[in-house]
Design an enzyme around this catalytic site. Structure first.
Site, mmCIF file in Angstrom:
data_model
loop_
_atom_site.group_PDB
_atom_site.id
_atom_site.type_symbol
_atom_site.label_atom_id
_atom_site.label_comp_id
_atom_site.label_asym_id
_atom_site.label_seq_id
_atom_site.Cartn_x
_atom_site.Cartn_y
_atom_site.Cartn_z
ATOM 1 N N ARG A 4 -3.623 -6.027 -6.191
ATOM 2 C CA ARG A 4 -3.366 -4.629 -6.516
ATOM 3 C C ARG A 4 -2.971 -4.451 -7.974
ATOM 4 N NH1 ARG A 4 -2.150 -1.445 -1.953
ATOM 5 N NH2 ARG A 4 -0.739 -0.184 -3.194
ATOM 6 N N LYS A 13 -17.810 -0.761 -16.006
ATOM 7 C CA LYS A 13 -17.640 -2.145 -15.533
ATOM 8 C C LYS A 13 -17.516 -3.085 -16.724
ATOM 9 C CE LYS A 13 -16.734 -1.580 -12.302
ATOM 10 N NZ LYS A 13 -16.698 -0.595 -11.257
ATOM 11 N N ASN A 47 8.027 1.499 -3.802
ATOM 12 C CA ASN A 47 6.771 1.926 -4.439
ATOM 13 C C ASN A 47 6.858 3.424 -4.665
ATOM 14 O OD1 ASN A 47 5.809 -0.627 -4.079
ATOM 15 N ND2 ASN A 47 4.216 -0.093 -2.605
ATOM 16 N N GLY A 48 6.314 3.902 -5.784
ATOM 17 C CA GLY A 48 6.309 5.346 -6.040
ATOM 18 C C GLY A 48 7.155 5.683 -7.252
ATOM 19 N N CYS A 64 2.176 -1.397 -7.331
ATOM 20 C CA CYS A 64 3.278 -2.088 -6.659
ATOM 21 C C CYS A 64 2.953 -2.399 -5.201
ATOM 22 C CB CYS A 64 4.520 -1.217 -6.714
ATOM 23 S SG CYS A 64 4.946 -0.726 -8.380
ATOM 24 N N TRP A 104 4.402 -3.041 -10.828
ATOM 25 C CA TRP A 104 3.524 -2.673 -11.941
ATOM 26 C C TRP A 104 4.315 -1.650 -12.748
ATOM 27 C CZ3 TRP A 104 0.625 1.549 -13.869
ATOM 28 C CH2 TRP A 104 -0.467 1.205 -14.657
ATOM 29 N N HIS A 143 -28.311 13.804 -30.301
ATOM 30 C CA HIS A 143 -27.310 14.818 -30.649
ATOM 31 C C HIS A 143 -26.026 14.190 -31.166
ATOM 32 C CE1 HIS A 143 -29.823 17.995 -29.083
ATOM 33 N NE2 HIS A 143 -30.000 17.279 -27.979
ATOM 34 N N GLU A 180 -14.111 -2.600 -18.573
ATOM 35 C CA GLU A 180 -12.953 -3.007 -17.760
ATOM 36 C C GLU A 180 -12.738 -4.512 -17.754
ATOM 37 O OE1 GLU A 180 -12.053 -0.840 -13.694
ATOM 38 O OE2 GLU A 180 -14.173 -1.264 -13.913
ATOM 39 N N GLU A 185 -21.318 4.010 -14.923
ATOM 40 C CA GLU A 185 -20.671 2.968 -14.131
ATOM 41 C C GLU A 185 -20.869 1.591 -14.800
ATOM 42 O OE1 GLU A 185 -18.562 2.658 -11.988
ATOM 43 O OE2 GLU A 185 -18.891 0.825 -10.852
ATOM 44 N N LYS A 222 -5.229 -2.166 -8.982
ATOM 45 C CA LYS A 222 -6.279 -1.840 -8.013
ATOM 46 C C LYS A 222 -6.077 -0.460 -7.406
ATOM 47 C CE LYS A 222 -9.852 -2.611 -5.455
ATOM 48 N NZ LYS A 222 -11.146 -2.445 -6.162
HETATM 49 C C1 F6R Z 1 -13.164 0.881 -11.593
HETATM 50 C C2 F6R Z 1 -12.205 1.233 -10.570
HETATM 51 C C3 F6R Z 1 -11.416 2.481 -10.728
HETATM 52 C C4 F6R Z 1 -11.295 3.199 -9.369
HETATM 53 C C5 F6R Z 1 -10.369 4.417 -9.504
HETATM 54 C C6 F6R Z 1 -10.283 5.195 -8.208
HETATM 55 O O1 F6R Z 1 -13.799 -0.319 -11.334
HETATM 56 O O2 F6R Z 1 -12.044 0.522 -9.609
HETATM 57 O O3 F6R Z 1 -11.954 3.314 -11.693
HETATM 58 O O4 F6R Z 1 -12.563 3.589 -8.968
HETATM 59 O O5 F6R Z 1 -9.085 3.990 -9.862
HETATM 60 O O6 F6R Z 1 -9.805 4.406 -7.169
HETATM 61 P P1 F6R Z 1 -10.034 4.809 -5.671
HETATM 62 O O7 F6R Z 1 -11.483 4.765 -5.392
HETATM 63 O O8 F6R Z 1 -9.278 3.792 -4.881
HETATM 64 O O9 F6R Z 1 -9.471 6.186 -5.502
#
Ligand code: F6R
Length: 609
Positions: free
Chosen positions: A27, A486, A98-99, A2, A74, A505, A489, A482, A604
């Site tokens: 976000r 990626k 927000n929250g 949000c 959101w 295994h 996602e 990672e 985000k």
């Molecule tokens: C993946 C991604 C998320 C963030 C996670 C932590 O591409 O962006 O997995 O890494 O939500 O977010 P931060 O780093 O903002 O605490």
């Protein structure tokens, strides 16, 4: 997640609110709305979907006012519907939130018993009615807000307007960021500086428990006890360019290509010093870092994978035991505490609720040696930490984290070398070797970016696949993780990562001609081991896509495709080998036509549990 924006001015604030909400889009959200106070009444427009749809509706209804608040939602409590979208209104009081309010059910029952009728399933509507209730006896919006928040449990950033008080916005913060932007004869409220950067760079960050009144003429802030409080003014260095796409097709693409610059900026302080040292981590760092007996890293998602790389560095270079844990797990575990343990949180946003709560828990266990590695100045997690190292990636807009990850790795490597130095484990020769490696890193990353045309060709082969496997060993295993994250996602291809030695295994059962297997195989001491693991895949008909270095001694063969970085860069190799997996995910998503910057279901900044 949000986002909040609010404005009071002697010009029409509707364009300011709309632009602010557009800048908050990154976000992640699923509905948007604004409420304005116009000629003594509250007018509101809300829409599910994009801000532009809500903007069109506001335009069609002729919205214009000098006071208003806006929100991108959101969904958490209640589905994605117009009725659940913010702002919520109660008898001329309109607010955005927000929250999460944890005691909303009890409050709802109480308010219903008093005759309030709820139109939404949200926890937020409770706050609107509660403020209206207190308006009846307080007769003052700020006091009503202060009385209302005293009855709330949970987390909130709130911006409130009322038809009865057309000359101010009142706001409150607990557990969620909120800032005030200072203009000339106009002032603003926002959850994120990017929402108001077009109007002002002068900002005041509210602290936990603060409430505030924002008028055109100024700002009055009150602390949790209701006493007047002074909060420092900051000049934000978020650049408008970092919020704009420029010549790129997506923010993710832009941010991948910004990495040489982002890394260069992040290592600047080290290069200026010409040495590793505690001072890089802030005032008093020497006392915090000396006598550290172990390191506990806490983070989520991509930031957790950065921590997973750091574990190898901290143990190998500094000789300290290091554990890495997903923050949402750590916070609910009876962890063994050690006051001499350094607790390192890693967070791009500095707002992630799970990481924040894990930090609070670590501190509650008596662990006061805390360090935050973060990309957003003045955000909640660094503010709650003793020490901080800011990565200087610049605003990261794409939901999938890229430049934040590689700059986190740079910060963590600096930490490992610094801890080693403080413990007398870093010779002068090693220090200058590491400094040299960091100095050359932006160039090596640029060389890896130059592999893009070859990776585009691979992406076309990945696009029709349903599954993919990523393999790595040692310090490159987290890079495989990672890479898989990626890919899933943003392309929605199911991808898993394993340490290559673990294949036999279990996961080997998945391998057939339809399963592309990506291998991170740099020319390091584990290369021969990885080659044996690759044989295991080939023997089952699996197709291998191998990222290696120019100087490694193997080539392409049937079912084995190879892309080489120019040379093996030694200890910083995981950073260079991140670039190809980012590009592979990006171009595969592009080929599949997904919404790269705003992947479905994701946000985000994850400010809820
Ligand atoms: C993946 C991604 C998320 C963030 C996670 C932590 O591409 O962006 O997995 O890494 O939500 O977010 P931060 O780093 O903002 O605490």
């Amino acid at each position: 997640m949000c986002g909040i924006v609010g404005a009071i001015a002697d010009r029409d604030v509707v364009p300011v609110l709309i632009e602010g909400l557009k800048r908050l889009e990154y976000r992640g959200y699923d509905s948007a709305g604004i409420a304005v106070v116009d000629a003594g009444r509250v007018r509101r427009v809300r829409r599910t979907g994009r801000v532009s749809e809500m903007e069109a509706a506001a335009g069609a209804e002729g919205f214009s006012a000098q006071l208003g608040v806006g929100h991108t939602r959101w969904a958490t409590h209640g589905g994605v519907t117009e009725l659940n979208a913010h702002p919520h209104v109660s008898h001329g009081v309109a607010l955005v939130h927000n929250g999460i309010i944890e005691n909303h059910e009890q409050q709802r029952a109480r308010l219903e018993a008093l005759g309030y009728v709820f139109e939404s399933q949200t926890d937020t509507e409770v706050i609107a009615h509660l403020i209206d209730l207190h308006m009846k006896d307080a007769g003052d919006l700020l006091q009503a807000l202060q009385r209302a928040v005293a009855e709330l449990e949970g987390a909130y950033a709130l911006a409130v307007v009322s038809h009865a008080e057309p000359r101010r916005i009142v706001c409150a913060r607990m557990g969620c960021p909120l800032l005030i932007g200072l203009g000339e004869g106009e002032n603003f409220v926002a959850s994120d500086v990017s929402a108001i950067i077009q109007a002002t760079r002068r900002v005041i960050f509210l602290e936990e428990g603060d409430t505030a009144e924002v008028t055109r003429a100024g700002v009055r802030i009150f602390d949790q006890r209701g006493a007047r409080a002074e909060r420092e003014e900051h000049l934000s260095d978020v650049s408008l360019a970092s919020l704009e796409l420029g010549p790129y097709r997506h923010f993710m693409q832009k941010e991948i290509h910004e990495q040489p610059r982002a890394i260069g900026d992040t290592i600047e302080a080290v290069m200026d010093e010409g040495a590793f040292g505690a001072a890089l981590f802030g005032a008093g760092a020497e006392q915090v870092l000396e006598e550290v007996e172990s390191v506990q890293i806490l983070a989520c998602g991509t930031s957790y994978y950065a921590g997973s790389v750091a574990r190898y560095w901290i143990e190998a270079i500094a000789g300290l035991p290091c554990s890495v844990e997903i923050a949402s797990e750590y916070r609910y575990r009876a962890a063994v505490a050690n006051p001499k343990q350094l607790v390192v949180t890693i967070s791009q946003s500095g707002e992630t609720l799970d990481t924040m709560e894990a930090l609070k828990y670590a501190k509650a266990l008596g662990q006061e040696r805390t360090l935050s590695i973060c990309n957003v100045p003045e955000s909640a997690i660094p503010r709650a930490s003793r020490l901080v190292y800011y990565t200087r990636a610049g605003a990261e807009i794409g939901v999938a984290s890229t430049k934040a990850f590689t700059t986190q790795l740079v910060a963590l490597f600096t930490l490992a070398a610094t801890l080693a130095k403080l413990r007398g484990r870093l010779t002068a020769a090693q220090e200058s070797e590491y400094l040299d490696a960091l100095r050359h890193l932006p160039g090596s990353v640029q060389h890896a970016l130059n592999l893009e045309p070859q990776i585009v060709a691979w992406a076309d082969r990945f696009a029709p696949k349903h599954n993919a496997l990523f393999l790595g060993r040692g310090v490159h295993y987290p890079i495989a993780l990672e890479g898989a994250l990626k890919l899933k996602e943003i392309s929605y291809i199911h991808a898993e990562a394993y340490p290559a030695g673990e294949l036999k295994h279990g996961p080997l059962a998945l391998v057939d001609a339809d399963m592309p297997v990506v291998v991170i195989a740099p020319n390091d001491s584990l290369l021969e081991k990885v080659k044996s693991n690759m044989q295991e895949v080939r023997a089952r008909g699996g197709e291998l896509f191998v990222f290696t270095d120019q100087d490694s001694n193997f080539g392409e063969s049937e079912g084995v495709h190879v892309i080489r970085t120019p040379r093996h860069v030694g200890v910083l190799s995981p950073i260079v080998h991140t670039i190809p997996v980012q590009l592979l995910a990006y171009h595969t998503a592009l080929a599949r036509g997904t919404d790269v910057d705003k992947p479905r279901n994701l946000a985000k900044s994850v400010t809820v549990e």
